[in-house]
Design a protein around this motif. Structure first.
Motif, PDB file in Angstrom:
ATOM      1  N   MET A 146       3.445   7.309  52.633  1.00 18.16           N
ATOM      2  CA  MET A 146       3.679   8.501  53.543  1.00 18.16           C
ATOM      3  C   MET A 146       4.346   8.148  55.096  1.00 18.16           C
ATOM      4  SD  MET A 146       1.559  10.961  55.750  1.00 18.16           S
ATOM      5  CE  MET A 146       2.336  12.342  56.998  1.00 18.16           C
ATOM      6  N   SER A 178      -0.455   9.357  50.319  1.00 19.89           N
ATOM      7  CA  SER A 178       0.375  10.482  50.761  1.00 19.89           C
ATOM      8  C   SER A 178       0.242  11.003  51.915  1.00 19.89           C
ATOM      9  CB  SER A 178       0.322  10.711  49.655  1.00 19.89           C
ATOM     10  OG  SER A 178      -0.343  11.477  49.317  1.00 19.89           O
ATOM     11  N   SER A 179       1.050  11.853  52.201  1.00 20.60           N
ATOM     12  CA  SER A 179       0.755  13.578  53.120  1.00 20.60           C
ATOM     13  C   SER A 179      -0.280  14.144  53.078  1.00 20.60           C
ATOM     14  CB  SER A 179       2.115  14.232  52.754  1.00 20.60           C
ATOM     15  OG  SER A 179       1.917  14.918  51.942  1.00 20.60           O
ATOM     16  N   GLN A 230      -0.425   6.161  43.386  1.00 21.62           N
ATOM     17  CA  GLN A 230      -0.720   6.453  44.215  1.00 21.62           C
ATOM     18  C   GLN A 230      -1.632   7.253  43.935  1.00 21.62           C
ATOM     19  OE1 GLN A 230       1.560   6.770  47.245  1.00 21.62           O
ATOM     20  NE2 GLN A 230      -0.374   6.841  48.091  1.00 21.62           N
ATOM     21  N   ASN A 252      -4.607   7.067  47.593  1.00 24.81           N
ATOM     22  CA  ASN A 252      -5.172   7.569  48.613  1.00 24.81           C
ATOM     23  C   ASN A 252      -6.972   7.572  48.403  1.00 24.81           C
ATOM     24  OD1 ASN A 252      -3.185   9.126  48.658  1.00 24.81           O
ATOM     25  ND2 ASN A 252      -2.282  10.682  47.451  1.00 24.81           N
TER      26      ASN A 252
END
Length: 231
Positions: free
Chosen positions: A1, A34-35, A99, A103
């Motif tokens: 991110m 990530s977002s 990813q 996360n």
């Protein structure tokens, strides 16, 4: 991110206590998650705050156990299943799987924050939260992310391992540069580790995945050595 400013870091990282160091990074900053992570965190934090507000409105003084019970259900039954579905339906490549595994590692820290946040809002000492710490509630999604990454790496390795059929098992002198299939596998894994994996995956996660892949390679080599193709 990707984060351009310090306020973005504060909003997406510090507010959920998912940082690994107290040192503020230089900006622009690329986080290892990530977002999806801060998006999930905002939903869970809102649930906690709304639950505490609702319970305190009724005049109850000791309601942390109730809030904790439903927080645990939200995490283990709702969020875990949602992330599991996302992994099973949307992850198709090594980079995506990597990813998601990264996360999930960050979500472990986030889950610690959720229960601390619920305790603080409920007026419960944090030492009680530490004493009653539970298992990671997103275990199914975490395991699926790591298994997916491992499976994709194994599939890639299998492509290189087909070169094992070209090995001359009767050669008098071993090749100076080793076998081609082994060199290809080593180069691929070194590239994966040095480029992205070591930057976003915690050491323990990377170790688990690589051990699984290396065990797979070992089984393939042993399987070839005991097959009829090797005389």
């Amino acid at each position: 991110m990707y984060m351009k400013k310090e306020y973005e870091y504060s909003m997406n990282v510090l507010s959920f206590q998912i940082q690994t160091t107290d040192i503020i990074p230089a900006f622009p900053y690329v986080a290892p998650f990530s977002s999806t992570v801060p998006d999930c965190c905002r939903i869970v934090r809102s649930f906690i705050e709304d639950s505490v507000s609702f319970m305190s409105y009724g005049g109850q003084l000791e309601f942390y156990d109730v809030v904790k019970k439903y927080l645990d259900k939200l995490l283990s039954e709702v969020l875990d299943e949602a992330l599991l579905k996302l992994i099973n339906t949307s992850v198709s490549g090594v980079s995506q799987a990597m990813q998601m595994a990264a996360n999930m590692a960050v979500m472990e820290r986030a889950c610690d924050f959720f229960f601390r946040h619920a305790a603080q809002l409920s007026g419960v000492p944090l030492r009680m939260v530490e004493r009653s710490r539970r298992q990671f509630p997103l275990r199914k999604a975490r395991d699926a992310a790591e298994e997916t990454l491992s499976g994709l790496l194994k599939a890639k390795v299998d492509g290189f391992m087909t070169l094992i059929e070209n090995v001359n098992w009767m050669t008098d002198d071993p090749p100076q540069d080793g076998n081609e299939y082994v060199n290809e596998v080593i180069m691929y894994l070194e590239t994966v580790v040095s480029t992205t994996a070591s930057q976003i995956l915690p050491t323990q996660v990377l170790k688990r995945v690589l051990l699984d892949v290396i065990s797979h390679i070992s089984e393939m080599i042993v399987g070839t050595l005991v097959s009829d193709s090797v005389k």
